[in-house]
Motif scaffolding. Structure first.
Motif, PDB file in Angstrom:
ATOM      1  N   MET A 279     -16.955  -7.485  16.124  1.00 12.00           N
ATOM      2  CA  MET A 279     -17.449  -7.731  14.775  1.00 12.00           C
ATOM      3  C   MET A 279     -18.962  -7.875  14.762  1.00 12.00           C
ATOM      4  N   SER A 280     -19.507  -8.627  15.744  1.00 10.63           N
ATOM      5  CA  SER A 280     -20.951  -8.825  15.794  1.00 10.63           C
ATOM      6  C   SER A 280     -21.677  -7.511  16.079  1.00 10.63           C
ATOM      7  N   ARG A 281     -21.050  -6.653  16.890  1.00  4.59           N
ATOM      8  CA  ARG A 281     -21.685  -5.365  17.191  1.00  4.59           C
ATOM      9  C   ARG A 281     -21.687  -4.468  15.961  1.00  4.59           C
ATOM     10  N   ARG A 282     -20.591  -4.478  15.205  1.00  4.03           N
ATOM     11  CA  ARG A 282     -20.551  -3.682  13.976  1.00  4.03           C
ATOM     12  C   ARG A 282     -21.587  -4.188  12.972  1.00  4.03           C
ATOM     13  N   ARG A 283     -21.752  -5.499  12.900  1.00  2.00           N
ATOM     14  CA  ARG A 283     -22.743  -6.045  11.991  1.00  2.00           C
ATOM     15  C   ARG A 283     -24.155  -5.653  12.421  1.00  2.00           C
ATOM     16  N   ALA A 284     -24.396  -5.633  13.728  1.00  2.00           N
ATOM     17  CA  ALA A 284     -25.714  -5.239  14.226  1.00  2.00           C
ATOM     18  C   ALA A 284     -26.041  -3.805  13.817  1.00  2.00           C
ATOM     19  N   TRP A 285     -25.060  -2.911  13.918  1.00  4.20           N
ATOM     20  CA  TRP A 285     -25.291  -1.527  13.519  1.00  4.20           C
ATOM     21  C   TRP A 285     -25.445  -1.420  12.005  1.00  4.20           C
ATOM     22  N   ALA A 286     -24.729  -2.239  11.262  1.00  2.68           N
ATOM     23  CA  ALA A 286     -24.886  -2.252   9.804  1.00  2.68           C
ATOM     24  C   ALA A 286     -26.290  -2.685   9.419  1.00  2.68           C
ATOM     25  N   GLU A 287     -26.842  -3.644  10.162  1.00  2.00           N
ATOM     26  CA  GLU A 287     -28.209  -4.091   9.899  1.00  2.00           C
ATOM     27  C   GLU A 287     -29.214  -3.014  10.298  1.00  2.00           C
ATOM     28  N   LEU A 288     -28.993  -2.385  11.443  1.00  4.52           N
ATOM     29  CA  LEU A 288     -29.912  -1.344  11.903  1.00  4.52           C
ATOM     30  C   LEU A 288     -29.971  -0.193  10.909  1.00  4.52           C
ATOM     31  N   LEU A 289     -28.817   0.213  10.394  1.00  6.57           N
ATOM     32  CA  LEU A 289     -28.740   1.369   9.508  1.00  6.57           C
ATOM     33  C   LEU A 289     -28.933   1.006   8.037  1.00  6.57           C
ATOM     34  N   ARG A 290     -29.157  -0.295   7.750  1.00  2.00           N
ATOM     35  CA  ARG A 290     -29.370  -0.756   6.362  1.00  2.00           C
ATOM     36  C   ARG A 290     -28.281  -0.210   5.433  1.00  2.00           C
ATOM     37  N   LEU A 291     -27.035  -0.486   5.750  1.00  2.00           N
ATOM     38  CA  LEU A 291     -25.917   0.113   5.034  1.00  2.00           C
ATOM     39  C   LEU A 291     -25.965  -0.074   3.514  1.00  2.00           C
ATOM     40  N   PRO A 292     -26.395  -1.228   2.971  1.00  2.86           N
ATOM     41  CA  PRO A 292     -26.454  -1.329   1.508  1.00  2.86           C
ATOM     42  C   PRO A 292     -27.398  -0.312   0.877  1.00  2.86           C
ATOM     43  N   ALA A 293     -28.493   0.027   1.585  1.00  5.65           N
ATOM     44  CA  ALA A 293     -29.436   1.009   1.053  1.00  5.65           C
ATOM     45  C   ALA A 293     -28.842   2.406   1.030  1.00  5.65           C
ATOM     46  N   LEU A 294     -27.758   2.596   1.773  1.00  7.13           N
ATOM     47  CA  LEU A 294     -27.110   3.906   1.825  1.00  7.13           C
ATOM     48  C   LEU A 294     -26.615   4.346   0.444  1.00  7.13           C
ATOM     49  N   PHE A 295     -26.326   3.375  -0.419  1.00 10.27           N
ATOM     50  CA  PHE A 295     -25.831   3.709  -1.750  1.00 10.27           C
ATOM     51  C   PHE A 295     -26.916   4.320  -2.632  1.00 10.27           C
ATOM     52  N   THR A 296     -28.181   4.252  -2.188  1.00 10.05           N
ATOM     53  CA  THR A 296     -29.259   4.882  -2.955  1.00 10.05           C
ATOM     54  C   THR A 296     -29.408   6.360  -2.625  1.00 10.05           C
TER      55      THR A 296
END
Length: 312
Positions: free
Chosen positions: A1-18
């Protein structure tokens, strides 16, 4: 879970919706109807955007160790080599998807990828950095037009509007860790007001033709004289333009009044989130109301995930 969160932070997943709104608004700006090739352009855009996110943190890992030690690379949650590998793989995938959308799409995606890499590896900290970022967003918009219709030039005017917004956001972001000056958020606020007015004004030629008006140069159609008031299309475009202005303008104002690092970072986040209503307004400006609503629906999804993962 922590590793998935780290990649989500690296890739700025919320900004992906833009990102999807670039291709969608570009497609309708070129008078096209979104289809399978548009979906390929969206996939290409998403890959190239995420490649830029991973490459950004790889290039800034030394600087982030001092200013943002909580980020995935300086905190040791992701290895720098993994981030660089991801950037290369995502770039290749983005170009491959663009090639599947046709030669015109690949012809736009190639300079887009080059701009992303040039920005992250060298241009970011130079005076032309914001211009390069604006060019990348504009090219992403043209990618949707090229994939859908093969005529990216038809979307140049809307790409310029979207690029201007990105230029303003990027100029503010250059001071997000130091703060100290009101000029960038104040200039961004002015640009936001101008962009909102331009988008809300619409394209008179297209509107007159759609209403069957007798003149394309200021004449009024019979429908206008009988009913008066804005049409549903005009109301939608205006509502989206206002939403854009409020989403970006409020945090810009706060940062201009108090240019502290927290408020400057909040202004950058607001500017990023405002990209979605601007894309929707551009689609409405092109007369594609359903596409505009589809783009606007991405905003609440982005806000939901932004509560869990930072986009700055």
């Amino acid at each position: 879970m922590s590793r998935r969160r780290a990649w989500a932070e690296l890739l700025r997943l919320p900004a992906l919706f833009t990102v999807p709104g670039d291709a969608l608004s570009g497609a309708v700006a070129a008078e096209g109807r979104p289809g399978p090739r548009t979906l390929l352009a969206m996939g290409s855009s998403l890959c190239l955007y995420e490649a830029g996110m991973a490459l950004n943190d790889w290039a800034d890992r030394t600087e982030d160790a001092v200013e943002r030690p909580h980020r995935p690379l300086p905190s040791g949650r992701i290895r720098p080599s993994s981030a660089l590998t991801a950037a290369c793989a995502l770039t290749a995938a983005g170009l491959g998807l663009a090639a599947g959308a046709g030669r015109a799409a690949l012809a736009v995606a190639t300079p887009l990828a080059a701009t992303v890499w040039a920005y992250d590896l060298g241009l970011k900290h130079t005076p032309v950095g914001p211009v390069a970022m604006a060019a990348a967003r504009g090219l992403d918009h043209l990618l949707g037009a090229a994939a859908t219709t093969g005529r990216p030039r038809a979307a140049l005017s809307s790409a310029a509007l979207l690029g201007t917004h990105t230029l303003a956001v990027t100029a503010v972001s250059r001071r997000e860790t130091q703060g100290g000056t009101s000029l960038p958020p104040l200039a961004a606020l002015g640009a936001t007001v101008v962009l909102a007015r331009v988008v809300a004004a619409g394209r008179r030629r297209e509107e007159a033709a759609a209403r069957g008006g007798p003149s394309l140069r200021g004449g009024h159609s019979q429908r206008d004289s009988l009913w008066g008031g804005p049409t549903p299309a005009q109301a939608l475009r205006t509502a989206l333009a206002v939403t854009y202005a409020v989403t970006a303008g409020r945090p810009y104002t706060h940062a201009a009044l108090n240019p502290s690092p927290p408020l400057t970072q909040r202004a950058v986040g607001g500017g990023i989130r405002a990209t979605i209503p601007l894309q929707a307004a551009l689609a409405a400006r092109a007369g594609a109301g359903l596409t505009a609503l589809a783009i606007a629906a991405l905003a609440p999804l982005g806000r939901r995930y932004a509560k869990k993962v930072s986009i700055t």
